[in-house]
Design a protein around this motif. Structure first.
Motif, short mmCIF file in Angstrom:
data_model
loop_
_atom_site.label_atom_id
_atom_site.label_comp_id
_atom_site.label_asym_id
_atom_site.label_seq_id
_atom_site.Cartn_x
_atom_site.Cartn_y
_atom_site.Cartn_z
N ARG A 88 -2.91 9.02 1.05
CA ARG A 88 -3.42 9.34 2.38
C ARG A 88 -2.34 9.07 3.43
O ARG A 88 -1.59 8.12 3.35
CB ARG A 88 -4.69 8.54 2.69
N GLY A 89 -2.29 9.97 4.42
CA GLY A 89 -1.27 9.84 5.46
C GLY A 89 0.03 10.53 5.08
O GLY A 89 0.92 10.66 5.91
N PHE A 90 0.14 10.96 3.82
CA PHE A 90 1.35 11.68 3.42
C PHE A 90 0.99 13.13 3.14
O PHE A 90 0.80 13.53 2.01
CB PHE A 90 1.97 11.04 2.18
N GLY A 91 0.83 13.90 4.19
CA GLY A 91 0.52 15.31 4.04
C GLY A 91 -0.94 15.56 3.73
O GLY A 91 -1.38 16.70 3.66
N ALA A 92 -1.72 14.47 3.55
CA ALA A 92 -3.15 14.64 3.31
C ALA A 92 -3.86 14.92 4.63
O ALA A 92 -3.36 14.59 5.69
CB ALA A 92 -3.73 13.39 2.66
N LYS A 93 -5.05 15.50 4.54
CA LYS A 93 -5.77 15.77 5.77
C LYS A 93 -6.49 14.49 6.23
O LYS A 93 -6.72 13.59 5.42
CB LYS A 93 -6.77 16.91 5.57
N PRO A 94 -6.84 14.39 7.52
CA PRO A 94 -7.48 13.17 7.99
C PRO A 94 -8.70 12.86 7.17
O PRO A 94 -9.49 13.76 6.86
CB PRO A 94 -7.88 13.48 9.43
N SER A 95 -8.84 11.60 6.77
CA SER A 95 -9.91 11.27 5.82
C SER A 95 -11.28 11.29 6.50
O SER A 95 -12.16 12.00 6.09
CB SER A 95 -9.65 9.90 5.21
N LYS A 96 -11.41 10.52 7.57
CA LYS A 96 -12.73 10.44 8.19
C LYS A 96 -12.62 10.93 9.63
O LYS A 96 -12.30 10.18 10.53
CB LYS A 96 -13.24 9.01 8.13
N PRO B 25 0.82 -1.23 0.00
CA PRO B 25 0.00 0.00 0.00
C PRO B 25 0.85 1.28 0.00
O PRO B 25 0.46 2.27 -0.60
CB PRO B 25 -0.81 -0.11 1.30
N GLN B 26 2.01 1.22 0.66
CA GLN B 26 2.87 2.40 0.64
C GLN B 26 3.62 2.52 -0.67
O GLN B 26 3.87 3.62 -1.16
CB GLN B 26 3.86 2.34 1.81
#
Lengths: 273, 326
Positions: free
Chosen positions: B301-309, B223-224
């Motif tokens: 997601r998790g790389f500088g993205a905002k929290p998803s949920k 996934p990474q």
């Protein structure tokens, strides 16, 4: 007589021609907190990694909870265990890394839930409840939906501790858990570790935090050049070391700590102005 | 009073305020803008006034049913299946190449070496003629069955069934297989780069939690790695759409460009059918680029993205206490 939880005898390990461990004997009883001290390159991190088989050892034996790590003796001959069996042995040992190694694509809660869910195969509702309890225990209940990149170093390390605890390990290994942290974030991680020790967890901690070793450890082991130089009651070894190498190392650490404290004080002064 | 906040003004107790400065002028940019505007105007003029475009014919050609069928089967379906083959086989090859086992690593290397060296047009042509190898049909059964039987002096080939090799190595199926096998060699290198880009500490952390190698690879490393793998895979997919026009070599007839060309040679409107093909390829690639950016956002997601949920800890616990599984 109860057997020690970790029983390491004559453990040796070389990387290429470089002998890193030269016959280490260490026993750790259940419920005991042992700090491994020593200069960098003394082999303490390597020894810690050998306990949960992130490194394979060249000689000696390590038993964890009475089970020989990585091998099986059949008809007087050692057989290497299958990877699946080794993974099974690792399940009982929690490990906390210097660089946290949280899974960046998963939130704090997902990090904590991953192994119980996928390795132990527990139900999602139970795992989530337990995950939130663990995050609460390390003081990060509110941060459960944050990704690691949105947490400070100290918070990440506390999530990493919760993640390791989620597997209900018999033993926790800490590899310099505060070395990668800003000085003002060290305290929060040490507090969590102190509480864990008080709750009776068996812990082996590689650290340079003398204050922690002195007040929390039941025993300190001083290593240098791949051998155990001396070990014993933390206050005795730290305040009154018997060996020359221990004395030199502790004096240097003390000096560094003093410099550190002075720097912190200076910064505090500057902020006040 | 001075608006520039000179030292004299400051001495008078006045502090410099909001900055309202004259921006730097870029005359070169204005020249470039004027030049491009003229070019654009010329292009529009050409498109509208030149009757050789024959737009109504272009529109007609684009929606002919053999053309639509060629688009759906020869272009889109072949791209989809070939890319699925390529991704699955490519990731497998990448894992093999990173293996400690020299036989696995070596065979992956040989595969990549072979398929990267062959031009796709030549490969597709050869695949279309592979039926010659098994003129009496391709036996499906024990490996080397025929030779084993011979060794022990018998006759027959230990096959459960025999399939017509000429049927396998022809048509759309052959095209999908050829393009997929060729693309897998490139995907293998992309996947290998992706896997190697993941911090080794991630694998260690997964192992320390008692995960086996397969689980650690599937849940933690891949996934990474996807974050690195997706953008070049998007490029490869778009390139694959265009390479389906090579299916002619197999030969495959139900394909967009082949069908348009057929219309062109029947009606002698060769230029408008080329325009029709260009428009179809533009549309497909635009759609693919939108899909790619969606996928990139998911794996980022998790790389500088905002929290998803952002569900919040409280609501989670309330839901759990109420015993209602969400």
């Amino acid at each position: 007589m109860s057997q020690p939880l970790v029983h390491a005898v004559n453990v040796s390990k070389a990387f290429g021609g470089n002998e890193v461990l030269k016959g280490i004997d260490i026993d750790v009883d259940a419920g005991e907190v042992v700090c491994l001290l020593g200069p960098s390159g003394s082999g303490k991190t390597t020894f810690l990694r050998c306990i949960n088989q992130l490194e394979t050892i060249d000689g000696g034996r390590i038993w964890v909870d009475g089970e020989l790590a990585g091998y099986e003796e059949k008809n007087g001959k050692l057989h290497r265990l299958h990877d699946k069996r080794i993974a099974g042995q690792r399940r009982e040992i929690g490990m906390v890394f210097q660089r946290f190694n949280l899974f960046p694509h998963k939130t704090a809660l997902e990090n904590v839930m991953e192994a119980p869910l996928k390795v132990r195969g527990r139900s999602k509702a139970d795992v989530e409840k337990r995950g939130l309890e663990l995050l609460d225990r390390v003081g990060l209940f509110e941060k459960c939906d944050h990704y690691p990149s949105q947490l400070s170093g100290g918070q990440q390390q506390r999530v990493a501790i919760a993640r390791a605890l989620a597997m209900d390990p018999k033993l926790m290994l800490f590899d310099e858990p505060t070395s990668a942290l800003d000085p003002e974030l060290v305290g929060e991680v040490l507090t969590v570790m102190r509480e864990l020790a008080q709750a009776g967890m068996t812990m082996i901690v590689v650290t340079h935090e003398m204050g922690f070793a002195r007040t929390v450890a039941d025993r300190v082991v001083f290593m240098d050049g791949g051998v155990v130089v001396e070990q014993g009651d933390p206050r005795e070894v730290i305040n009154n070391p018997q060996h020359e190498r221990t004395k030199t190392f502790l004096a240097r650490i003390r000096e560094e700590n003093d410099e550190h404290a002075a720097a912190l004080e200076e910064r505090a002064e500057a902020e006040k102005l | 009073m001075s608006s520039t906040g000179s030292p004299a003004a400051e001495a008078a107790g006045e502090r410099p305020g909001k900055i309202d400065a004259v921006p730097v002028r870029h005359p070169g940019r204005w020249v470039a803008v004027a030049f491009l505007t003229v070019l654009a105007a010329m292009l529009v003029n050409l498109l509208v006034t030149n009757t050789a475009f024959n737009w109504s014919f272009v529109r007609q050609a684009m929606i002919q049913s053999p053309v639509i069928q060629g688009l759906l089967v020869g272009t889109l379906l072949v791209t989809l299946v070939a890319m699925i083959i390529a991704v699955l086989l490519g990731v497998t090859l990448a894992v093999m190449r990173l293996s400690d086992n020299p036989v696995l690593a070596g065979s992956a290397f040989v595969y990549i070496w072979f398929f990267r060296a062959i031009p796709r047009y030549v490969l597709l042509f050869m695949m279309g003629t592979l039926g010659f190898l098994w003129p009496h049909g391709l036996p499906i059964g024990l490996p080397l069955g025929h030779d084993l039987v011979h060794l022990f002096g018998g006759t027959g080939d230990l096959a459960f069934t025999t399939v017509d090799a000429n049927k396998i190595f022809s048509g759309v199926f052959c095209g999908m297989l050829g393009l997929g096998l060729s693309e897998a060699a490139y995907m293998a290198e992309i996947a290998r780069a992706g896997i190697m880009s993941v911090d080794p500490g991630q694998r260690e952390a997964a192992c320390a939690l008692g995960m086996g190698n397969g689980l650690a690879m599937r849940r933690i490393v891949l996934p990474q790695a996807m974050r690195v793998i997706v953008p070049p895979t998007g490029n490869e997919t778009i390139a694959m759409v265009k390479d389906t026009s090579l299916l002619l070599a197999v030969p495959v007839g139900t394909e967009l460009f082949f069908q348009l060309q057929a219309i062109g040679s029947r009606t002698f409107e060769t230029f408008p059918v080329a325009v029709a093909a260009v428009i179809w390829y533009l549309i497909i690639c635009t759609v693919l680029m939108v899909i790619q950016s969606r996928i990139e956002r998911y794996f980022g997601r998790g790389f500088g993205a905002k929290p998803s949920k952002q569900q919040g800890a409280r609501t989670r616990l309330l839901a759990l206490d109420g015993g209602t599984p969400r």
